[in-house]
Design an enzyme around this catalytic site. Structure first.
Site, short mmCIF file in Angstrom:
data_model
loop_
_atom_site.label_atom_id
_atom_site.label_comp_id
_atom_site.label_asym_id
_atom_site.label_seq_id
_atom_site.Cartn_x
_atom_site.Cartn_y
_atom_site.Cartn_z
N HIS A 96 1.25 -1.77 -0.24
CA HIS A 96 -0.15 0.22 0.14
C HIS A 96 0.47 1.06 0.18
O HIS A 96 1.84 1.51 0.39
CB HIS A 96 -0.81 -0.10 1.21
CG HIS A 96 -1.75 0.90 0.77
ND1 HIS A 96 -1.88 2.39 1.39
CD2 HIS A 96 -3.15 0.55 0.59
CE1 HIS A 96 -3.46 3.13 0.90
NE2 HIS A 96 -3.44 2.56 0.50
N GLU A 167 -3.37 1.64 -7.89
CA GLU A 167 -3.92 3.07 -7.22
C GLU A 167 -3.38 4.12 -7.00
O GLU A 167 -2.44 4.11 -6.09
CB GLU A 167 -4.01 2.42 -5.22
CG GLU A 167 -5.08 1.17 -4.65
CD GLU A 167 -5.16 1.18 -3.34
OE1 GLU A 167 -6.18 1.54 -3.57
OE2 GLU A 167 -4.03 1.32 -2.63
N GLY A 232 -11.81 5.26 2.30
CA GLY A 232 -12.38 6.22 3.09
C GLY A 232 -14.38 5.56 3.01
O GLY A 232 -14.99 5.91 4.25
P1 PGA Z 1 -9.32 5.89 -0.18
O1 PGA Z 1 -8.46 5.12 0.14
O2 PGA Z 1 -10.47 5.03 -0.62
O3 PGA Z 1 -9.67 5.94 0.99
O4 PGA Z 1 -8.95 7.20 -0.95
C1 PGA Z 1 -8.52 3.63 -0.90
C2 PGA Z 1 -6.47 2.55 -0.29
O5 PGA Z 1 -6.34 3.38 0.82
O6 PGA Z 1 -6.55 1.95 -0.39
#
Ligand code: PGA
Length: 247
Positions: A96, A167, A232
């Site tokens: 991550h 991501e 989130g």
């Molecule tokens: P987010 O986080 O949906 O709050 O942007 C995604 C993640 O950390 O994998």
């Protein structure tokens, strides 16, 4: 989306008690959702075992947010892939961007985690992404290639499933998102890369980064995209449920 996967990454945002409340208050709805989608809940370590108990018979899966790079030994504060397997985790998030950035995790460290997870029959959810916003596919590919290449030499005999979550680092927790076109191109590129470089793995490709209900309705038709990783948007059950229901 075909056989969609929804990963809820609660990070450090839900306590032990809050994690248990989230699942126990919504067990009936969750059981229904799990009939048509793979739902993976990723709480912090202490909540893994109680969530496993509460999810029995519901079809809900439980995953970890991290695991140790070593099998065992004098590594204070670490949690091994073996322990995750014994507790019943089906998945674990690795690589991550918060771990890469805040805990200095390198691709080498992440590879060790991936290998241990596979050896313990846990599906790694590898997060990959570029640091800064760009519309140039070749810049994104240059960032993703070394992150993905860890699977080239990964053991595949004991476990063949892996998940790759695209991501973009700049999109995580920022309410900023790439265009649908870019996500579509990246998904296609990841698929081609995986087919060429680690064909023995069964690979599911997800998107993560500021997913909300509106964005879910836009990305759900992207060819080859098999689900999402939500941070989130997974904290509130109703919002998470709405997102899963849009699949
Ligand atoms: P987010 O986080 O949906 O709050 O942007 C995604 C993640 O950390 O994998």
């Amino acid at each position: 989306m075909k056989s969609p996967i929804f990963v809820a990454n609660w990070k450090l945002n839900k306590s032990y008690t809050e994690s248990i409340a989230w699942i126990s208050q919504n067990q009936t709805d969750l059981t229904l959702l799990a009939q048509s989608a793979t739902i993976v809940l990723c709480p912090s370590f202490p909540a893994l075992a109680p969530l496993m108990q509460l999810s029995k018979g519901t079809g809900i899966l439980v995953g970890a947010q991290n695991c140790a790079q070593n099998e065992q030994g004098n590594f204070t504060g670490e949690v091994s892939a073996q322990s995750l397997q014994e507790v019943g985790c089906s998945h674990a998030i690795i690589g991550h961007s918060e771990r890469r950035r805040l805990f200095n995790e390198t691709d080498e460290v992440i590879a060790k985690k991936a290998f241990l997870l596979l050896q313990n029959k846990i599906t790694p959810i590898l997060c990959v992404g570029e640091s800064d916003p760009t519309t140039e596919l070749k810049i994104i590919i240059a960032a993703l290639e070394p992150q993905l290449s860890i699977f080239k030499s990964a053991p595949y005999k004991s476990h063949k499933n892996i998940v790759i979550a695209y991501e973009p680092v700049w999109a995580v927790g920022s309410q900023k998102r790439p265009s649908i076109e870019i996500i579509g191109q990246v998904v296609q590129w990841i698929r081609a890369y995986a087919t060429t470089n680690f064909p023995h793995f069964v690979v599911a490709i997800l998107y993560g980064g500021s997913v909300n209900q509106n964005f879910m309705s836009l990305i759900k038709n992207i060819e080859g995209l098999q689900g999402i990783l939500a941070g989130g948007a997974s904290l509130d059950f109703q919002i998470f449920k709405n997102i899963v229901s849009l699949k």
